[in-house]
Design a protein around this motif. Structure first.
Motif, mmCIF file in Angstrom:
data_model
loop_
_atom_site.group_PDB
_atom_site.id
_atom_site.type_symbol
_atom_site.label_atom_id
_atom_site.label_comp_id
_atom_site.label_asym_id
_atom_site.label_seq_id
_atom_site.Cartn_x
_atom_site.Cartn_y
_atom_site.Cartn_z
ATOM 1 N N THR A 235 104.762 -32.956 12.464
ATOM 2 C CA THR A 235 104.841 -34.061 13.409
ATOM 3 C C THR A 235 105.237 -33.611 14.808
ATOM 4 O OG1 THR A 235 107.111 -34.506 12.685
ATOM 5 C CG2 THR A 235 105.338 -35.773 11.637
ATOM 6 N N LYS A 236 105.624 -32.351 14.989
ATOM 7 C CA LYS A 236 105.951 -31.834 16.319
ATOM 8 C C LYS A 236 104.684 -31.767 17.161
ATOM 9 C CE LYS A 236 109.945 -28.933 15.370
ATOM 10 N NZ LYS A 236 110.423 -27.542 15.371
ATOM 11 N N GLY A 237 104.825 -32.085 18.427
ATOM 12 C CA GLY A 237 103.682 -32.042 19.317
ATOM 13 C C GLY A 237 103.351 -30.642 19.799
ATOM 14 N N GLY A 238 104.328 -29.757 19.881
ATOM 15 C CA GLY A 238 104.103 -28.435 20.446
ATOM 16 C C GLY A 238 103.879 -27.365 19.405
ATOM 17 N N GLY A 239 103.193 -27.682 18.325
ATOM 18 C CA GLY A 239 102.946 -26.724 17.258
ATOM 19 C C GLY A 239 101.913 -25.694 17.652
ATOM 20 N N PRO A 240 101.592 -24.798 16.756
ATOM 21 C CA PRO A 240 100.603 -23.768 17.062
ATOM 22 C C PRO A 240 99.220 -24.382 17.246
ATOM 23 C CG PRO A 240 101.163 -23.716 14.737
ATOM 24 C CD PRO A 240 102.095 -24.698 15.400
ATOM 25 N N SER A 241 98.433 -23.768 18.112
ATOM 26 C CA SER A 241 97.079 -24.268 18.322
ATOM 27 C C SER A 241 96.180 -23.752 17.198
ATOM 28 C CB SER A 241 96.554 -23.811 19.679
ATOM 29 O OG SER A 241 96.480 -22.408 19.717
ATOM 30 N N VAL A 242 95.341 -24.613 16.700
ATOM 31 C CA VAL A 242 94.430 -24.255 15.623
ATOM 32 C C VAL A 242 93.024 -24.661 16.038
ATOM 33 C CG1 VAL A 242 96.142 -24.446 13.793
ATOM 34 C CG2 VAL A 242 94.847 -26.445 14.444
ATOM 35 N N GLY A 243 92.048 -24.051 15.401
ATOM 36 C CA GLY A 243 90.673 -24.400 15.726
ATOM 37 C C GLY A 243 89.731 -23.777 14.731
ATOM 38 N N GLY A 244 88.453 -24.021 14.916
ATOM 39 C CA GLY A 244 87.452 -23.465 14.029
ATOM 40 C C GLY A 244 86.981 -24.484 13.015
ATOM 41 N N GLU A 245 86.109 -24.025 12.159
ATOM 42 C CA GLU A 245 85.532 -24.876 11.122
ATOM 43 C C GLU A 245 86.423 -24.889 9.886
ATOM 44 O OE1 GLU A 245 82.626 -26.615 11.212
ATOM 45 O OE2 GLU A 245 82.228 -26.029 13.281
ATOM 46 N N PHE A 246 86.636 -26.055 9.310
ATOM 47 C CA PHE A 246 87.429 -26.207 8.095
ATOM 48 C C PHE A 246 86.526 -26.001 6.884
ATOM 49 C CE2 PHE A 246 88.682 -29.364 4.775
ATOM 50 C CZ PHE A 246 89.786 -28.684 4.296
ATOM 51 N N SER A 247 86.931 -25.110 5.974
ATOM 52 C CA SER A 247 86.187 -24.880 4.744
ATOM 53 C C SER A 247 87.097 -25.162 3.557
ATOM 54 C CB SER A 247 85.664 -23.447 4.677
ATOM 55 O OG SER A 247 85.068 -23.230 3.406
ATOM 56 N N LEU A 248 86.880 -26.275 2.919
ATOM 57 C CA LEU A 248 87.659 -26.646 1.743
ATOM 58 C C LEU A 248 87.397 -25.670 0.603
ATOM 59 C CD1 LEU A 248 89.514 -28.749 0.370
ATOM 60 C CD2 LEU A 248 87.445 -29.969 -0.283
ATOM 61 N N GLN A 249 86.156 -25.279 0.419
ATOM 62 C CA GLN A 249 85.795 -24.387 -0.681
ATOM 63 C C GLN A 249 86.474 -23.024 -0.548
ATOM 64 O OE1 GLN A 249 81.638 -23.437 -1.067
ATOM 65 N NE2 GLN A 249 81.864 -22.981 -3.245
ATOM 66 N N ASN A 250 86.461 -22.434 0.643
ATOM 67 C CA ASN A 250 87.097 -21.134 0.829
ATOM 68 C C ASN A 250 88.598 -21.206 0.563
ATOM 69 O OD1 ASN A 250 84.720 -19.838 1.461
ATOM 70 N ND2 ASN A 250 84.999 -20.015 3.666
ATOM 71 N N GLY A 251 89.254 -22.243 1.061
ATOM 72 C CA GLY A 251 90.685 -22.393 0.849
ATOM 73 C C GLY A 251 91.045 -22.566 -0.614
ATOM 74 N N ILE A 252 90.265 -23.372 -1.326
ATOM 75 C CA ILE A 252 90.548 -23.608 -2.746
ATOM 76 C C ILE A 252 90.236 -22.366 -3.569
ATOM 77 C CG2 ILE A 252 89.743 -24.919 -4.745
ATOM 78 C CD1 ILE A 252 89.893 -27.373 -3.098
ATOM 79 N N GLU A 253 89.203 -21.631 -3.211
ATOM 80 C CA GLU A 253 88.876 -20.393 -3.930
ATOM 81 C C GLU A 253 90.008 -19.373 -3.798
ATOM 82 O OE1 GLU A 253 86.269 -19.367 -5.810
ATOM 83 O OE2 GLU A 253 85.128 -21.220 -5.679
ATOM 84 N N VAL A 254 90.547 -19.200 -2.586
ATOM 85 C CA VAL A 254 91.635 -18.249 -2.372
ATOM 86 C C VAL A 254 92.878 -18.690 -3.141
ATOM 87 C CG1 VAL A 254 93.223 -17.324 -0.637
ATOM 88 C CG2 VAL A 254 90.786 -17.420 -0.164
ATOM 89 N N ALA A 255 93.223 -19.976 -3.046
ATOM 90 C CA ALA A 255 94.397 -20.479 -3.763
ATOM 91 C C ALA A 255 94.204 -20.380 -5.269
ATOM 92 C CB ALA A 255 94.663 -21.936 -3.359
ATOM 93 N N GLY A 256 93.002 -20.657 -5.747
ATOM 94 C CA GLY A 256 92.723 -20.569 -7.184
ATOM 95 C C GLY A 256 92.845 -19.162 -7.715
ATOM 96 N N ARG A 257 92.387 -18.171 -6.918
ATOM 97 C CA ARG A 257 92.526 -16.774 -7.352
ATOM 98 C C ARG A 257 93.988 -16.364 -7.430
ATOM 99 N NH1 ARG A 257 87.807 -16.036 -4.254
ATOM 100 N NH2 ARG A 257 89.009 -15.424 -2.416
#
Length: 143
Positions: free
Chosen positions: A7-29
């Motif tokens: 909820t902080k406004g001054g958090g780290p800047s993020v960007g790029g395309e979100f890939s649900l499949q890549n994130g779940i594959e890494v977490a699943g492994r």
């Protein structure tokens, strides 16, 4: 702490395309090494409006999650993604969209309590389903 940082406004800047499949594959492994008697869960917190995946999540990733016994839950900050809801339903997880800061805290803290154990064997008509519980042998080294 997570809700406060998000909820902080001054958090780290993020960007790029979100890939649900890549994130779940890494977490699943990484959960593949977790013992079977433990809970295998993935909690996805996203604010994306779309996902850019390299393959078919429901055809490739979902069967692997089901085979490994991994539960996927999602918390969306902006809008509900249909694929997140489908993954949560198929794996026995929860899906929610927060409406304000308090609701976000409630959704995230709702995952802090472990889910109940599902019955693994069905009982007959006159007996209740039986729960299977495996014990972990523990001890201390002796001198």
């Amino acid at each position: 702490a997570l809700v406060t940082e998000m909820t902080k406004g001054g958090g780290p800047s993020v960007g790029g395309e979100f890939s649900l499949q890549n994130g779940i594959e890494v977490a699943g492994r990484s959960l593949g090494y977790a013992p079977r008697y433990g809970s295998r869960e993935i909690i996805v917190i996203t604010s994306a409006l779309a996902t850019c995946d390299p393959g078919d999540i429901l055809g490739e990733t979902l069967p692997r999650l089901l085979h490994s016994g991994i539960r996927v839950s999602t918390v969306s900050l902006q809008a509900e993604l249909h694929i997140c809801t489908k993954l949560a339903e198929a794996t026995g997880g929860l899906a929610g969209v927060c409406m304000d800061t308090r609701h976000l805290r409630d959704l995230v803290m709702g995952h802090a309590v472990p889910p109940p154990i599902n019955s693994l064997e069905n009982g007959t008509d006159d007996t209740a389903p039986q729960m299977i519980c495996e014990f972990v042998t523990m001890g201390f080294p002796s001198r």
